[in-house]
Each structure stands twice: as C-alpha cells, then as structure tokens.
Design a protein around this motif. Structure first.
Motif, PDB file in Angstrom:
ATOM      1  N   LEU A  99       0.827  -1.207   0.000  1.00  0.00           N
ATOM      2  CA  LEU A  99       0.000   0.000   0.000  1.00  0.00           C
ATOM      3  C   LEU A  99       0.856   1.251   0.000  1.00  0.00           C
ATOM      4  CD1 LEU A  99      -2.715   1.431   0.165  1.00  0.00           C
ATOM      5  CD2 LEU A  99      -2.661   1.114   2.653  1.00  0.00           C
ATOM      6  N   HIS A 100       1.904   1.258   0.794  1.00  0.00           N
ATOM      7  CA  HIS A 100       2.811   2.410   0.789  1.00  0.00           C
ATOM      8  C   HIS A 100       3.412   2.619  -0.604  1.00  0.00           C
ATOM      9  CE1 HIS A 100       2.994   3.949   4.854  1.00  0.00           C
ATOM     10  NE2 HIS A 100       3.101   2.725   5.356  1.00  0.00           N
ATOM     11  N   ARG A 101       3.691   1.547  -1.276  1.00  0.00           N
ATOM     12  CA  ARG A 101       4.312   1.666  -2.605  1.00  0.00           C
ATOM     13  C   ARG A 101       3.350   2.276  -3.606  1.00  0.00           C
ATOM     14  NH1 ARG A 101       7.603  -3.116  -5.901  1.00  0.00           N
ATOM     15  NH2 ARG A 101       8.389  -1.718  -7.546  1.00  0.00           N
ATOM     16  N   THR A 102       2.138   1.798  -3.671  1.00  0.00           N
ATOM     17  CA  THR A 102       1.195   2.291  -4.686  1.00  0.00           C
ATOM     18  C   THR A 102       0.651   3.663  -4.328  1.00  0.00           C
ATOM     19  OG1 THR A 102      -0.720   1.188  -3.665  1.00  0.00           O
ATOM     20  CG2 THR A 102       0.553  -0.067  -5.303  1.00  0.00           C
TER      21      THR A 102
ATOM     22  N   LEU B  39      -8.446  -0.453 -13.285  1.00  0.00           N
ATOM     23  CA  LEU B  39      -8.609  -1.302 -12.111  1.00  0.00           C
ATOM     24  C   LEU B  39      -7.992  -2.681 -12.353  1.00  0.00           C
ATOM     25  CD1 LEU B  39     -10.000  -0.871  -9.331  1.00  0.00           C
ATOM     26  CD2 LEU B  39     -11.956  -2.133 -10.253  1.00  0.00           C
ATOM     27  N   VAL B  40      -8.267  -3.253 -13.536  1.00  0.00           N
ATOM     28  CA  VAL B  40      -7.694  -4.562 -13.870  1.00  0.00           C
ATOM     29  C   VAL B  40      -6.180  -4.452 -14.013  1.00  0.00           C
ATOM     30  CG1 VAL B  40      -7.649  -6.428 -15.564  1.00  0.00           C
ATOM     31  CG2 VAL B  40      -9.820  -5.325 -14.983  1.00  0.00           C
ATOM     32  N   MET B  41      -5.725  -3.363 -14.638  1.00  0.00           N
ATOM     33  CA  MET B  41      -4.292  -3.165 -14.811  1.00  0.00           C
ATOM     34  C   MET B  41      -3.599  -3.021 -13.451  1.00  0.00           C
ATOM     35  SD  MET B  41      -2.025  -3.010 -17.185  1.00  0.00           S
ATOM     36  CE  MET B  41      -0.339  -2.431 -17.469  1.00  0.00           C
ATOM     37  N   GLY B  42      -4.243  -2.300 -12.528  1.00  0.00           N
ATOM     38  CA  GLY B  42      -3.675  -2.165 -11.191  1.00  0.00           C
ATOM     39  C   GLY B  42      -3.583  -3.491 -10.472  1.00  0.00           C
ATOM     40  N   LEU B  43      -4.564  -4.358 -10.701  1.00  0.00           N
ATOM     41  CA  LEU B  43      -4.537  -5.690 -10.105  1.00  0.00           C
ATOM     42  C   LEU B  43      -3.391  -6.515 -10.663  1.00  0.00           C
ATOM     43  CD1 LEU B  43      -6.035  -7.848  -8.333  1.00  0.00           C
ATOM     44  CD2 LEU B  43      -7.264  -8.486 -10.419  1.00  0.00           C
ATOM     45  N   LEU B  44      -3.264  -6.513 -11.999  1.00  0.00           N
ATOM     46  CA  LEU B  44      -2.279  -7.370 -12.661  1.00  0.00           C
ATOM     47  C   LEU B  44      -0.850  -6.841 -12.562  1.00  0.00           C
ATOM     48  CD1 LEU B  44      -4.215  -8.258 -15.956  1.00  0.00           C
ATOM     49  CD2 LEU B  44      -3.838  -9.732 -13.970  1.00  0.00           C
ATOM     50  N   ASN B  45      -0.688  -5.520 -12.596  1.00  0.00           N
ATOM     51  CA  ASN B  45       0.656  -4.960 -12.672  1.00  0.00           C
ATOM     52  C   ASN B  45       1.183  -4.454 -11.329  1.00  0.00           C
ATOM     53  OD1 ASN B  45       2.704  -4.481 -14.819  1.00  0.00           O
ATOM     54  ND2 ASN B  45       2.605  -2.374 -14.065  1.00  0.00           N
ATOM     55  N   ASN B  46       0.298  -4.328 -10.344  1.00  0.00           N
ATOM     56  CA  ASN B  46       0.738  -3.824  -9.045  1.00  0.00           C
ATOM     57  C   ASN B  46       0.304  -4.731  -7.895  1.00  0.00           C
ATOM     58  OD1 ASN B  46      -0.040  -0.459 -10.130  1.00  0.00           O
ATOM     59  ND2 ASN B  46       1.903  -1.527 -10.253  1.00  0.00           N
ATOM     60  N   ALA B  47      -1.005  -4.838  -7.682  1.00  0.00           N
ATOM     61  CA  ALA B  47      -1.502  -5.514  -6.479  1.00  0.00           C
ATOM     62  C   ALA B  47      -1.006  -6.958  -6.381  1.00  0.00           C
ATOM     63  CB  ALA B  47      -3.027  -5.466  -6.451  1.00  0.00           C
TER      64      ALA B  47
ATOM     65  N   ALA C 245      -0.618   6.468 -13.842  1.00  0.00           N
ATOM     66  CA  ALA C 245      -1.297   7.046 -12.682  1.00  0.00           C
ATOM     67  C   ALA C 245      -2.644   6.370 -12.447  1.00  0.00           C
ATOM     68  CB  ALA C 245      -1.476   8.554 -12.891  1.00  0.00           C
ATOM     69  N   GLY C 246      -3.375   6.117 -13.533  1.00  0.00           N
ATOM     70  CA  GLY C 246      -4.657   5.428 -13.399  1.00  0.00           C
ATOM     71  C   GLY C 246      -4.501   4.021 -12.878  1.00  0.00           C
ATOM     72  N   MET C 247      -3.462   3.329 -13.344  1.00  0.00           N
ATOM     73  CA  MET C 247      -3.183   1.972 -12.880  1.00  0.00           C
ATOM     74  C   MET C 247      -2.885   1.956 -11.382  1.00  0.00           C
ATOM     75  SD  MET C 247       0.151  -0.281 -13.917  1.00  0.00           S
ATOM     76  CE  MET C 247       1.220   1.024 -13.291  1.00  0.00           C
ATOM     77  N   LEU C 248      -2.046   2.890 -10.927  1.00  0.00           N
ATOM     78  CA  LEU C 248      -1.712   2.952  -9.504  1.00  0.00           C
ATOM     79  C   LEU C 248      -2.925   3.345  -8.667  1.00  0.00           C
ATOM     80  CD1 LEU C 248       1.811   4.566  -9.806  1.00  0.00           C
ATOM     81  CD2 LEU C 248       1.314   2.372  -8.716  1.00  0.00           C
ATOM     82  N   THR C 249      -3.828   4.143  -9.240  1.00  0.00           N
ATOM     83  CA  THR C 249      -5.066   4.465  -8.545  1.00  0.00           C
ATOM     84  C   THR C 249      -5.914   3.201  -8.385  1.00  0.00           C
ATOM     85  OG1 THR C 249      -5.065   6.700  -9.474  1.00  0.00           O
ATOM     86  CG2 THR C 249      -7.153   5.886  -8.590  1.00  0.00           C
ATOM     87  N   GLY C 250      -6.010   2.427  -9.461  1.00  0.00           N
ATOM     88  CA  GLY C 250      -6.767   1.180  -9.392  1.00  0.00           C
ATOM     89  C   GLY C 250      -6.195   0.219  -8.374  1.00  0.00           C
ATOM     90  N   SER C 251      -4.874   0.078  -8.356  1.00  0.00           N
ATOM     91  CA  SER C 251      -4.261  -0.859  -7.410  1.00  0.00           C
ATOM     92  C   SER C 251      -4.428  -0.373  -5.977  1.00  0.00           C
ATOM     93  CB  SER C 251      -2.780  -1.056  -7.738  1.00  0.00           C
ATOM     94  OG  SER C 251      -2.077   0.165  -7.700  1.00  0.00           O
ATOM     95  N   THR C 252      -4.322   0.936  -5.753  1.00  0.00           N
ATOM     96  CA  THR C 252      -4.500   1.462  -4.404  1.00  0.00           C
ATOM     97  C   THR C 252      -5.917   1.221  -3.905  1.00  0.00           C
ATOM     98  OG1 THR C 252      -2.811   3.158  -4.768  1.00  0.00           O
ATOM     99  CG2 THR C 252      -4.351   3.521  -2.954  1.00  0.00           C
ATOM    100  N   LEU C 253      -6.917   1.425  -4.773  1.00  0.00           N
ATOM    101  CA  LEU C 253      -8.304   1.182  -4.393  1.00  0.00           C
ATOM    102  C   LEU C 253      -8.533  -0.276  -4.013  1.00  0.00           C
ATOM    103  CD1 LEU C 253     -10.185   3.302  -7.093  1.00  0.00           C
ATOM    104  CD2 LEU C 253      -9.980   3.794  -4.643  1.00  0.00           C
ATOM    105  N   LEU C 254      -7.796  -1.185  -4.646  1.00  0.00           N
ATOM    106  CA  LEU C 254      -7.919  -2.606  -4.322  1.00  0.00           C
ATOM    107  C   LEU C 254      -7.178  -2.974  -3.038  1.00  0.00           C
ATOM    108  CD1 LEU C 254      -7.374  -4.071  -7.906  1.00  0.00           C
ATOM    109  CD2 LEU C 254      -9.521  -4.100  -6.623  1.00  0.00           C
ATOM    110  N   ILE C 255      -6.030  -2.349  -2.834  1.00  0.00           N
ATOM    111  CA  ILE C 255      -5.169  -2.742  -1.717  1.00  0.00           C
ATOM    112  C   ILE C 255      -5.646  -2.150  -0.394  1.00  0.00           C
ATOM    113  CG2 ILE C 255      -2.817  -2.562  -0.799  1.00  0.00           C
ATOM    114  CD1 ILE C 255      -1.869  -2.639  -3.750  1.00  0.00           C
ATOM    115  N   VAL C 256      -6.273  -0.966  -0.417  1.00  0.00           N
ATOM    116  CA  VAL C 256      -6.717  -0.340   0.836  1.00  0.00           C
ATOM    117  C   VAL C 256      -7.640  -1.253   1.646  1.00  0.00           C
ATOM    118  CG1 VAL C 256      -8.155   1.502   1.787  1.00  0.00           C
ATOM    119  CG2 VAL C 256      -6.331   2.064   0.188  1.00  0.00           C
ATOM    120  N   PRO C 257      -8.745  -1.748   1.068  1.00  0.00           N
ATOM    121  CA  PRO C 257      -9.611  -2.620   1.879  1.00  0.00           C
ATOM    122  C   PRO C 257      -8.932  -3.925   2.294  1.00  0.00           C
ATOM    123  CG  PRO C 257     -10.353  -2.575  -0.410  1.00  0.00           C
ATOM    124  CD  PRO C 257      -9.330  -1.501  -0.261  1.00  0.00           C
ATOM    125  N   ALA C 258      -8.097  -4.480   1.410  1.00  0.00           N
ATOM    126  CA  ALA C 258      -7.392  -5.717   1.758  1.00  0.00           C
ATOM    127  C   ALA C 258      -6.443  -5.480   2.930  1.00  0.00           C
ATOM    128  CB  ALA C 258      -6.628  -6.243   0.546  1.00  0.00           C
TER     129      ALA C 258
END
Length: 300
Positions: free
Chosen positions: A43-46, A75-83, A190-203
């Motif tokens: 989460l700190h990274r994204t 959102l999908v890109m953030g999942l695949l490339n970051n989260a 930037a959009g990808m990192l936004t998507g990954s952050t939105l996924l990682i926060v609740p997790a």
C-alpha cells in the motif's frame, strides 16, 4: 515507431540507471518488511507513487479520461501490474534472498514474449525467439532446482510466488496493449496505480489493520525509496527510455537488475545465493539476449 537497431549513448545511460534503481528496490522492500506486514508494504508503494504521478499529470496538463470503461481497465491493470505482483513478490522476499527474487523476476520478459505470441498475431515465436524462451525457462528451473519444486516448504513456495508475480506482470503487458492503447503513458500509469491502491486499501485494512505511521527512520527511508524513486520515478524514466530506445532494447534492463540486487543483498544483509542461482541467471540472461537480438529484426 522506433527502430530497434538504434539506441543512443544517453539511452544506454538511462537504461543503466533504471536497472540500478529497480535492482536496489529489492533491498528497500526487504528492509521495510522488517517492520511492516506485506499488504501495508504494498500500500505504501502504490499510494505514494500514485500521488506523485497524478501531480506530474496535472502539472503537464495531460487529459484525464472520464470513460467508465477506461477506469475499469485501470482497475484490472492495477490488479495485474501492481496488487498481485507487488504482494506476491513482497511475501516471497520474506523467505528468499533479495537477489534470488530479482533473478526470478527476470522471467517476466520470458512470460511476456510467450503470452504475446499466444494473444497477438504479430508476435509469433520465430525459431530465434523460441530458443530464447526455452533457455529462459530452463534458467528459471535451474535457479529453483528440480528437487526444490517437489518440496512444499516456505522457501520453494516463496520462489513460486515470485514467479507468479512475474507472470502477472506479463499478463498486465498484454492487458495494456489490448485496453490502454492511445492513452498518454503517464496517465495510464497514474490510473493503474489508482486502481491498485483502491484494491489494496480494503485488503490491508482487513488483513493488517490501520497502517501505523510511527515507523523507524530506516523503514520510512525504504518506503520513500521504493515508492517515490523505484516506482513513481522509475515509471517516468521507463517511458523516456521506451521512447528513445524501443521495447526490445528496454528488455535489457532485466539483465541489470539481478546483479545489483545480489550485490546489495550480500553487502547489507549478508545474503548468499546457492551456485545454481548464478547458473540459472546465466541461462536466463542468454535467453533474454537472444530475444533482444531477435527483436532487432522487427520494428517496435
């Protein structure tokens, strides 16, 4: 379009710099993991990288997409490339050396070429590319060791987790080509990192709880490095090199990352790799070089 045969001295210098930055990120992540749980580390990274890239996007007055389809793709890109890859690789680094994680991460290019050949008609596996892919996979198997693949311990699981992260990176490259073409690269990042952050926060809140900001100076230094320098800054540098040298030459950065990670892991944390890891990396590097040479006969 970039001719794969042309690469300037400046591009080589920036390619080397990118390899040094990403190579050192493995040590920084491992240092952060001494105090932080895995998801909080990710989460700190994204999160911090997301803020930096949006600041750059706004400063350059780049158009921000409004289409729900595009944001769904982010959102999908953030999942695949970051989260997924950040999480798997960070967890893997709890049980294997930083240098070993970097070697296995280099399989991203091998997975990427293979997936692209399956999905895209213009990315077929020529004999030269097939040789490069084969050597790369043989290098990965050598690095892990066939005997270790049959064991169900944390160390073998950690190596497979890092490979899973590399495969997720490769899936992300295919997804980006299918769904994010035409967007300014910085907006897409930037959009990808936004998507990954939105996924990682609740997790993170569910698994780790609310992140504490009362961290040791060494942990904050590690976060600052891998979040701001090795993620936000590296994305900016990555796209500069891509424009100058093309994707085929950019693949060479994967050869520079493991030696940096191995050297820093040995110097700072007294990490030592088994001999098969170096043999496996040599085979993987040879495969990547063959793929790079094969790409010089194409136009990016």
């Amino acid at each position: 379009m970039i001719d794969q045969k042309s690469i300037s001295l400046r591009a080589w210098a920036e390619l080397t710099l990118l390899g040094l930055i990403w190579g050192a990120s493995f040590l920084a992540i491992r240092v952060a993991l001494d105090e932080l749980p895995v998801l909080t580390t990710v989460l700190h990274r994204t999160f911090w990288a997301m803020l930096v890239l949006w600041a750059v996007v706004l400063a350059r007055r780049l158009p921000i997409p409004r289409s729900p389809r595009v944001w769904g793709a982010f959102l999908v890109m953030g999942l695949l490339n970051n989260a997924i890859p950040f999480g798997l690789m960070a967890w893997g680094q709890l049980y294997i050396e930083s240098g070993l994680a970097a070697i296995l991460n280099a399989a991203t290019a091998i997975f990427g070429v293979t997936l692209a050949a399956i999905v895209f008609a213009d990315e077929r596996l020529t004999p030269a590319r097939l040789l490069g892919v084969g050597l790369g996979f043989f290098g990965v198997v050598t690095t892990i060791g066939l005997g270790n693949l049959a064991q169900l311990d944390l160390r073998s699981g950690a190596q497979l987790a890092v490979l899973g992260g590399a495969f997720s990176y490769a899936c992300a490259s295919v997804w980006a080509r299918l769904n994010l073409g035409g967007l300014p690269p910085l907006v897409a990042a930037a959009g990808m990192l936004t998507g990954s952050t939105l996924l990682i926060v609740p997790a993170t809140l569910l698994v780790d709880g609310v992140p504490s900001l009362a961290l040791a100076p060494a942990t904050w230094a590690a976060i600052g490095y891998y979040g701001l320098v090795a993620t936000a800054g590296a994305y900016l540098l990555y796209y500069r090199i891509l424009a100058m040298a093309g994707s085929g030459n950019l693949m060479l950065v994967t050869l520079l990352i493991p030696p940096v990670a191995i050297a820093l892991g040995a110097a700072v944390r007294a990490e030592a790799l088994p001999p098969r890891a170096f043999t496996g990396f040599a085979l993987l590097a040879l495969g990547l070089l063959i793929l790079n040479i094969a790409s010089r006969h194409r136009r990016d």
